[in-house]
Design a protein around this motif. Structure first.
Motif, PDB file in Angstrom:
ATOM      1  N   LYS A 116      -4.083  13.566  -4.272  1.00 19.03           N
ATOM      2  CA  LYS A 116      -5.343  13.279  -4.937  1.00 19.03           C
ATOM      3  C   LYS A 116      -5.362  13.883  -6.343  1.00 19.03           C
ATOM      4  O   LYS A 116      -4.890  14.991  -6.568  1.00 19.03           O
ATOM      5  N   GLY A 117      -5.910  13.116  -7.274  1.00 20.44           N
ATOM      6  CA  GLY A 117      -6.018  13.597  -8.642  1.00 20.44           C
ATOM      7  C   GLY A 117      -4.776  13.425  -9.479  1.00 20.44           C
ATOM      8  O   GLY A 117      -4.792  13.696 -10.681  1.00 20.44           O
ATOM      9  N   HIS A 118      -3.674  12.966  -8.865  1.00 20.32           N
ATOM     10  CA  HIS A 118      -2.422  12.780  -9.597  1.00 20.32           C
ATOM     11  C   HIS A 118      -2.314  11.339 -10.087  1.00 20.32           C
ATOM     12  O   HIS A 118      -2.795  10.409  -9.442  1.00 20.32           O
ATOM     13  N   THR A 119      -1.651  11.158 -11.236  1.00 19.00           N
ATOM     14  CA  THR A 119      -1.424   9.833 -11.794  1.00 19.00           C
ATOM     15  C   THR A 119      -0.014   9.367 -11.454  1.00 19.00           C
ATOM     16  O   THR A 119       0.946  10.123 -11.608  1.00 19.00           O
ATOM     17  N   TYR A 120       0.100   8.130 -11.005  1.00 18.47           N
ATOM     18  CA  TYR A 120       1.395   7.561 -10.627  1.00 18.47           C
ATOM     19  C   TYR A 120       1.685   6.320 -11.480  1.00 18.47           C
ATOM     20  O   TYR A 120       0.787   5.536 -11.793  1.00 18.47           O
ATOM     21  N   TYR A 121       2.968   6.174 -11.830  1.00 19.72           N
ATOM     22  CA  TYR A 121       3.434   5.056 -12.649  1.00 19.72           C
ATOM     23  C   TYR A 121       4.296   4.147 -11.779  1.00 19.72           C
ATOM     24  O   TYR A 121       5.146   4.633 -11.026  1.00 19.72           O
ATOM     25  N   TYR A 122       4.105   2.826 -11.920  1.00 20.47           N
ATOM     26  CA  TYR A 122       4.847   1.876 -11.087  1.00 20.47           C
ATOM     27  C   TYR A 122       5.518   0.804 -11.943  1.00 20.47           C
ATOM     28  O   TYR A 122       4.998   0.375 -12.970  1.00 20.47           O
ATOM     29  N   ARG A 123       6.680   0.356 -11.472  1.00 24.62           N
ATOM     30  CA  ARG A 123       7.345  -0.811 -12.029  1.00 24.62           C
ATOM     31  C   ARG A 123       7.991  -1.555 -10.862  1.00 24.62           C
ATOM     32  O   ARG A 123       8.291  -0.958  -9.815  1.00 24.62           O
ATOM     33  N   ILE A 124       8.228  -2.829 -11.013  1.00 22.02           N
ATOM     34  CA  ILE A 124       8.723  -3.651  -9.910  1.00 22.02           C
ATOM     35  C   ILE A 124       9.709  -4.685 -10.453  1.00 22.02           C
ATOM     36  O   ILE A 124       9.592  -5.136 -11.595  1.00 22.02           O
ATOM     37  N   ARG A 125      10.692  -5.023  -9.628  1.00 20.14           N
ATOM     38  CA  ARG A 125      11.628  -6.085  -9.979  1.00 20.14           C
ATOM     39  C   ARG A 125      11.872  -6.940  -8.741  1.00 20.14           C
ATOM     40  O   ARG A 125      11.780  -6.460  -7.597  1.00 20.14           O
ATOM     41  N   SER A 126      12.150  -8.199  -8.967  1.00 25.63           N
ATOM     42  CA  SER A 126      12.464  -9.101  -7.862  1.00 25.63           C
ATOM     43  C   SER A 126      13.973  -9.166  -7.661  1.00 25.63           C
ATOM     44  O   SER A 126      14.743  -8.805  -8.548  1.00 25.63           O
ATOM     45  N   TYR A 127      14.382  -9.624  -6.484  1.00 27.22           N
ATOM     46  CA  TYR A 127      15.815  -9.795  -6.222  1.00 27.22           C
ATOM     47  C   TYR A 127      16.038 -11.028  -5.345  1.00 27.22           C
ATOM     48  O   TYR A 127      15.137 -11.504  -4.660  1.00 27.22           O
ATOM     49  N   ARG A 128      17.270 -11.532  -5.420  1.00 30.91           N
ATOM     50  CA  ARG A 128      17.717 -12.571  -4.509  1.00 30.91           C
ATOM     51  C   ARG A 128      19.153 -12.257  -4.118  1.00 30.91           C
ATOM     52  O   ARG A 128      19.826 -11.460  -4.781  1.00 30.91           O
ATOM     53  N   TYR A 129      19.636 -12.869  -3.042  1.00 33.85           N
ATOM     54  CA  TYR A 129      20.989 -12.621  -2.562  1.00 33.85           C
ATOM     55  C   TYR A 129      21.933 -13.714  -3.052  1.00 33.85           C
ATOM     56  O   TYR A 129      21.584 -14.897  -3.048  1.00 33.85           O
ATOM     57  N   ASP A 130      23.147 -13.312  -3.466  1.00 35.34           N
ATOM     58  CA  ASP A 130      24.148 -14.317  -3.790  1.00 35.34           C
ATOM     59  C   ASP A 130      24.888 -14.708  -2.519  1.00 35.34           C
ATOM     60  O   ASP A 130      24.563 -14.241  -1.415  1.00 35.34           O
TER      61      ASP A 130
ATOM     62  N   THR B 199       0.844  -1.194   0.000  1.00 32.25           N
ATOM     63  CA  THR B 199       0.000   0.000   0.000  1.00 32.25           C
ATOM     64  C   THR B 199       0.877   1.241   0.000  1.00 32.25           C
ATOM     65  O   THR B 199       1.678   1.447   0.920  1.00 32.25           O
ATOM     66  N   ASN B 200       0.738   2.036  -1.026  1.00 32.89           N
ATOM     67  CA  ASN B 200       1.484   3.290  -1.152  1.00 32.89           C
ATOM     68  C   ASN B 200       0.587   4.436  -0.685  1.00 32.89           C
ATOM     69  O   ASN B 200      -0.396   4.787  -1.354  1.00 32.89           O
ATOM     70  N   ALA B 201       0.903   5.003   0.479  1.00 31.66           N
ATOM     71  CA  ALA B 201       0.063   6.034   1.095  1.00 31.66           C
ATOM     72  C   ALA B 201       0.638   7.429   0.869  1.00 31.66           C
ATOM     73  O   ALA B 201       1.709   7.598   0.276  1.00 31.66           O
ATOM     74  N   LYS B 202      -0.082   8.424   1.351  1.00 30.54           N
ATOM     75  CA  LYS B 202       0.301   9.844   1.307  1.00 30.54           C
ATOM     76  C   LYS B 202       0.540  10.324  -0.127  1.00 30.54           C
ATOM     77  O   LYS B 202       1.473  11.075  -0.407  1.00 30.54           O
ATOM     78  N   LEU B 203      -0.323   9.882  -1.025  1.00 28.91           N
ATOM     79  CA  LEU B 203      -0.237  10.320  -2.418  1.00 28.91           C
ATOM     80  C   LEU B 203      -1.184  11.488  -2.658  1.00 28.91           C
ATOM     81  O   LEU B 203      -2.163  11.671  -1.937  1.00 28.91           O
TER      82      LEU B 203
END
Length: 540
Positions: free
Chosen positions: A507-521, A501-505
């Motif tokens: 109102k009326g604004h458009t937001y763009y999101y992208r996501i990537r996964s990670y693992r530890y070596d 949940t992304n809070a404190k945004l």
């Protein structure tokens, strides 16, 4: 020499016949030593972008725009329209800036986020304003690639190109040009070319690609508000795929789809093998499916035969040069989430001196050269000396020398490659001295994709995504509106978590999101997957 291009059940049988053992190579001292028989002056300029006006092509569009404005009753505003054109260097040298534009996503990568390219230079190096244009152009050309149609693209995104000034006349025109230059369209074009090596199969590189823009003015007190608008780009289509200078023949799109499907068959054939086996397998498959097109070089032609679609089209008569080899290799790596880049420069030794294109493969933060062209049968690197190899001497600025059984081969990056990737020790152009080792390679986690963005509560957005195999966690990046850069919104420290949940945004604004996964070596360092497709949502 022509080979029968058979895609059925080749797979590992071909690779095993060739042998995929990774042979250690001893690296000599790393120096800035010179290489005999190579003129360093030749490496300073491999390609030059030329800009010319193409007034004839856009005369009717320009006159219509001016006439419409002149006939209005708005006494406090004004508008002018301009056209700029880019044409390749007349000597036909490969120039990423001339490859131009956008991302034909539907044909080659479909809408499956698991097969998006592993590397995205545009997302890494462009600011928010540039990414807005970059993303729109990718979307528009994706539609053309799927269905054919016009390659005149009008930009609809608000790029924030508005400001106040006291300038007028020629001074205002210069100011408008300066603001457009700040957008750095050439950099956007460079990134699209690097990120989309396969997709521009229809683009006529030897003809002028033109962008048109206008600006409007409105008096506000003693100042004038200026806005650059009506930005459009027209990309000429090569005759083989055209039903007009700026129109892709819908019927020919099926050929590209078939080639893409053949490439996917290769990737599927190697599914389940290690990353190293895939790399060697892709090299062998490309060299099996195509031959070097000597006739094109002799005729001093450039354009259509370079497109890597001919590697996968199953047609014995369509062969390629270095661009086809290297882009075919990157495409297979992209489909396999293996980080691979295509670079340009000068090669000297073995088969001779001249402009060249090759690949760079990442392995745990280290970078290795992969020259597929010169790994083919009968070439200087057929023994494996130019694939996943380390140089015996050199640097980014001076170029690198590699040893093969028959000769030492010199590779120098051109200014375009240095500008795009940088010249420091973190650059992908910096070749490691450490031998490529499959044992040291930590497999990337699987990619994830955003499954939804809920907007039920004011000021909040709830992002959900697919659980990624082998992931230890996820990083979520957010961009506010069309002109801001991406910032890290959250680090999720559990591979099983699929909601944030992304809070404190606002109102009326458009937001763009992208996501990537990670693992530890094993050293505790994060190994990332590629990025998901970008999703957006407006806040209540």
């Amino acid at each position: 020499m022509y080979r029968k291009k058979n895609f059925i059940s080749l797979g590992m049988s071909l690779v095993l016949a060739a042998g995929i053992t990774v042979t250690p190579v001893t690296a000599a001292d790393f120096t800035d030593g010179t290489v005999s028989e190579f003129n360093s002056d030749d490496a300073t300029e491999f390609d030059v972008q030329q800009e010319t006006a193409d007034n004839a092509e856009f005369a009717s569009d320009t006159e219509d725009s001016i006439s419409d404005k002149a006939g209005s009753n708005e006494a406090d505003s004004d508008e002018e329209v301009f056209a700029e054109a880019v044409i390749p260097d007349e000597n036909g040298a490969v120039d990423n800036r001339q490859l131009l534009e956008k991302y034909l996503n539907d044909i080659l990568y479909g809408q499956d986020p698991d097969t998006q390219p592993a590397a995205s230079l545009g997302e890494d190096v462009l600011n928010g304003q540039q990414q807005t244009l970059y993303e729109e152009l990718k979307s528009k050309i994706s539609a053309v690639a799927s269905k054919g149609g016009s390659t005149r693209f009008k930009v609809s995104s608000d790029l924030g190109l508005t400001w106040q000034t006291t300038a007028s006349g020629n001074a205002l025109k210069r100011e408008v040009a300066a603001h457009l230059n700040e957008l750095d369209i050439s950099k956007i074009i460079d990134c699209l070319a690097v990120d989309c090596p396969y997709e521009l199969y229809w683009y006529e590189k030897t003809a002028a690609t033109t962008w048109q823009y206008g600006y409007s003015t409105k008096a506000t007190g003693n100042k004038t508000t200026v806005k650059i608008e009506n930005l459009s780009i027209s990309m000429p289509v090569i005759s083989s795929y055209a039903s007009g200078k700026y129109k892709v023949n819908a019927g020919i799109v099926q050929l590209a789809k078939s080639a893409a499907e053949n490439a996917r068959m290769i990737v599927k054939e190697f599914q389940g093998y290690t990353e190293t086996e895939k790399l060697y397998g892709y090299k062998e498959m490309i060299c099996y499916l195509t031959s070097y097109n000597d006739d094109v070089t002799e005729d001093d032609e450039y354009g259509d035969p370079w497109q890597l679609i001919y590697v996968f089209d199953g047609d014995d008569s369509t062969n390629v040069v270095c661009e086809g080899y290297s882009k075919a290799f990157q495409y297979l790596c992209d489909l396999s989430d293996i980080t691979c880049y295509t670079v340009t420069g000068m090669m000297n030794g073995g088969t001779g001196e001249g402009p060249h294109m090759w690949n760079i493969v990442a392995n745990n933060g280290k970078y290795y050269m992969a020259d597929i062209t010169n790994s083919d049968e009968g070439t200087v690197g057929e023994d494996g000396g130019l694939f996943l190899d380390t140089p015996i001497s050199g640097s980014i600025s001076r170029g690198y020398t590699y040893a093969t059984d028959s000769a030492n081969i010199y590779f120098a990056y051109d200014k375009e490659a240095k500008s795009l990737y940088g010249t420091g020790k973190n650059s992908i152009l910096y070749m490691t001295q450490e031998t490529y080792s499959a044992d040291d390679l930590t497999a990337k986690p699987a990619k994830t994709s955003i499954t939804g963005i809920s907007n039920r509560t004011a000021g909040k957005l709830v992002i959900t995504w697919k659980k990624a195999k082998s992931a230890d966690g996820y990083e979520i990046y957010r961009r506010a509106g069309t002109t801001n850069p991406y910032v890290r919104a959250a680090v999720i420290k559990s591979g099983s978590t699929t909601k944030y949940t992304n809070a404190k945004l606002k109102k009326g604004h458009t937001y763009y999101y992208r996501i990537r996964s990670y693992r530890y070596d094993e050293n505790g360092r994060k190994i990332y997957s590629g990025w998901s497709t970008v999703k957006k949502q407006k806040v209540k």
